[in-house]
Design an enzyme around this catalytic site. Structure first.
Site, mmCIF file in Angstrom:
data_model
loop_
_atom_site.group_PDB
_atom_site.id
_atom_site.type_symbol
_atom_site.label_atom_id
_atom_site.label_comp_id
_atom_site.label_asym_id
_atom_site.label_seq_id
_atom_site.Cartn_x
_atom_site.Cartn_y
_atom_site.Cartn_z
ATOM 1 N N GLU A 49 -17.339 63.386 -17.253
ATOM 2 C CA GLU A 49 -18.465 62.462 -17.017
ATOM 3 C C GLU A 49 -18.700 61.646 -18.301
ATOM 4 O OE1 GLU A 49 -22.328 64.394 -17.359
ATOM 5 O OE2 GLU A 49 -23.133 63.202 -15.711
ATOM 6 N N ASN A 109 -24.638 56.307 -13.191
ATOM 7 C CA ASN A 109 -23.706 57.261 -13.791
ATOM 8 C C ASN A 109 -22.589 57.412 -12.757
ATOM 9 O OD1 ASN A 109 -22.384 59.405 -14.944
ATOM 10 N ND2 ASN A 109 -24.233 60.567 -15.403
ATOM 11 N N LYS A 126 -23.697 58.981 -9.304
ATOM 12 C CA LYS A 126 -24.364 60.292 -9.366
ATOM 13 C C LYS A 126 -25.710 60.303 -8.639
ATOM 14 C CE LYS A 126 -25.531 63.754 -12.942
ATOM 15 N NZ LYS A 126 -25.412 63.997 -14.392
ATOM 16 N N GLU A 145 -31.378 60.947 -18.342
ATOM 17 C CA GLU A 145 -30.620 60.351 -17.225
ATOM 18 C C GLU A 145 -31.551 59.651 -16.238
ATOM 19 O OE1 GLU A 145 -27.040 62.094 -15.625
ATOM 20 O OE2 GLU A 145 -27.335 63.819 -16.936
ATOM 21 N N CYS A 171 -21.326 66.277 -12.709
ATOM 22 C CA CYS A 171 -22.136 67.218 -13.485
ATOM 23 C C CYS A 171 -23.195 67.961 -12.672
ATOM 24 C CB CYS A 171 -22.748 66.508 -14.689
ATOM 25 S SG CYS A 171 -23.281 67.727 -15.927
ATOM 26 N N ASN A 196 -21.224 67.017 -18.655
ATOM 27 C CA ASN A 196 -21.693 67.149 -20.046
ATOM 28 C C ASN A 196 -22.879 68.100 -19.967
ATOM 29 O OD1 ASN A 196 -20.696 64.695 -22.047
ATOM 30 N ND2 ASN A 196 -20.764 64.041 -19.913
HETATM 31 N N1 CDV Z 1 -25.145 65.813 -17.411
HETATM 32 C C1 CDV Z 1 -25.764 66.731 -16.637
HETATM 33 O O1 CDV Z 1 -26.005 66.477 -15.467
HETATM 34 N N2 CDV Z 1 -26.120 67.887 -17.233
HETATM 35 C C2 CDV Z 1 -26.879 68.913 -16.563
HETATM 36 C C3 CDV Z 1 -27.785 69.607 -17.561
HETATM 37 C C4 CDV Z 1 -29.009 68.835 -17.824
HETATM 38 C C5 CDV Z 1 -28.222 70.960 -17.104
HETATM 39 C C6 CDV Z 1 -25.983 69.952 -15.906
HETATM 40 O O2 CDV Z 1 -26.271 70.318 -14.770
HETATM 41 O O3 CDV Z 1 -25.060 70.443 -16.527
#
Ligand code: CDV
Length: 311
Positions: A49, A109, A126, A145, A171, A196
Site C-alpha cells: 500500500e 488510497n 480503499k 487516512e 490494509c 502499512n
Molecule cells: N494503513 C492501515 O490501514 N493501517 C491499519 C492500522 C491503522 C491498524 C491496519 O489495519 O493495519
C-alpha cells in the site's frame, strides 16, 4: 475446470521509505524485486500500500501543495513508467498501491492490477479507512487516512487476468470479513493486498505482538473461509523513526501460511500456488450455492453498527 492450474505468485515486501527518498529511488527498488520475482518463476508480484512514498498519513499537513507531493496525478506517470516498462519486458503482472489524485480533485488510497502487457486491468479504492481526521496533539504520530482520503467508490470487484480471478483490497480492509466474502461471491481465487501497519496503536495501549498476530489471523481465517489464496505485502521497518510491522505472507486456501518474510527490509517471497486447492473447498465445505442461507444474514447489510437483539 483445468485440472492443473498453478500461478507463480510473489510478494515484494518493502523496507522503509523515508521522507527524503525520491520516487526514482523507490521505483528502482520495486524493479529490483520484480526481477527477483521473475528469476524465481513468478508471474505476478504484489507490492505494498502507498508503495511510492513514506506512509504520509502519520504527518499532520495543512498546506495543499505539501499534501499533493504524495499523490499521483496520473498512472503510470514518468516516475513510475520504468516499472511498467520493465514488467512488460519481463512479461510480469503486478499489484501496486499508491495515493491517487483524480483530475476532478478527488483523493483515494488506491491499488491497481497491471497485466503482463502493461495494461491496467483493475483498480480498487480503499473502503475501510482507519484513523481520524483531527489533529491529535498528544499522540506520538497521526493516522490521518480519514483526512487525506475519501472512502473508495469502486466497491470490491473481481478481475480476470490471464486465466486467474483476482480480488484487491488495501490494509485495514484485510481485517473485515465482508471484504473477502464479497470477493469470493464473485469467485475470486486470489486476493492481493498491500499494507502499512504501525507497530504502535495510538488509540489504546495495544500490546505490540498483537499487531502481528491480528494481521496474520485475519488473513488466515479469511483465506480459509473464502477458499482463496491471499498475498499480502507490507511496507515495514522504521520510516524516519516510526516503526511498522513486517510479516508479509502468502496464505493458502487451507488457511496455512506458505511463505513469510523474515526481514523488515525489501524482500521477495514466492510460491507456486495450486489454484485447485481453492476449488476443492469451493466444491465441498464452502460450496456457497449449496450451503449459504442469506435470509439469515440480513443484519449484515441492514445494520451498520452493533445494536439490540432481534425480536
Ligand atoms: N494503513 C492501515 O490501514 N493501517 C491499519 C492500522 C491503522 C491498524 C491496519 O489495519 O493495519
Amino acid at each position: 475446470m483445468d485440472s492443473n492450474r498453478t500461478l507463480g505468485l510473489a510478494v515484494a515486501q518493502m523496507g522503509p521509505v523515508n521522507l527524503a527518498d525520491s520516487r526514482k529511488a523507490v521505483v528502482g527498488r520495486l524493479i529490483e524485486m520484480l526481477r527477483e520475482a521473475k528469476s524465481r518463476g513468478s508471474e505476478v508480484v504484489v507490492f505494498p500500500e502507498l508503495a511510492l512514498t513514506t506512509f504520509f498519513p502519520r504527518y499532520w499537513m495543512e498546506d495543499a501543495e505539501e499534501i499533493d507531493r504524495y499523490f499521483e496525478k496520473a498512472m503510470p506517470n514518468p516516475d513510475v513508467q520504468p516499472l511498467f516498462d520493465e514488467a512488460r519486458k519481463l512479461s510480469m503482472s503486478f499489484y501496486l498501491g499508491y495515493a491517487e489524485l483524480t483530475p476532478e480533485g478527488h483523493r483515494f488510497n488506491t491499488s491497481i492490477l497491471v497485466d503482463k502487457t502493461g495494461g491496467i486491468i483493475g483498480k480498487y479504492r480503499k473502503i475501510h479507512l482507519p484513523g481520524h481526521s483531527d489533529h491529535k496533539l498528544d499522540a506520538p504520530f497521526q493516522h490521518l487516512e480519514k483526512k487525506y482520503f475519501e472512502v473508495g467508490d469502486l466497491g470490491f470487484r473481481a478481475f480476470d487476468m490471464d486465466g486467474t480471478r483476482f480480488g484487491m483490497c488495501l490494509c485495514n480492509d484485510r481485517r473485515w470479513p465482508e471484504t473477502y466474502r464479497v470477493l469470493s461471491l464473485q469467485t475470486a481465487e486470489v486476493v492481493v493486498l498491500g499494507y502499512n501497519t504501525p507497530s504502535i496503536n495510538i488509540h489504546w495501549n495495544e500490546p505490540v505482538h498483537l499487531r502481528t498476530s491480528t494481521h496474520l489471523i485475519s488473513l488466515q481465517a479469511n483465506a480459509y473461509q473464502n477458499a482463496l489464496w491471499v498475498a499480502a505485502a507490507g511496507k515495514c521497518g522504521s520510516e524516519d523513526g516510526f516503526h511498522m510491522i513486517g510479516s508479509s505472507v502468502i496464505v493458502a486456501p487451507t488457511g496455512e501460511i506458505v511463505a513469510r518474510t523474515l526481514s523488515e527490509d525489501d524482500e521477495v517471497i514466492s510460491v507456486k500456488a495450486d489454484l485447485r486447492i481453492g476449488e476443492n473447498f469451493r466444491q465441498h465445505v464452502f460450496n456457497f450455492a449449496k450451503h449459504r442461507s442469506p435470509e439469515h444474514y440480513r443484519l449484515i447489510v441492514d445494520r451498520v453498527g452493533a445494536g439490540e437483539p432481534l425480536v
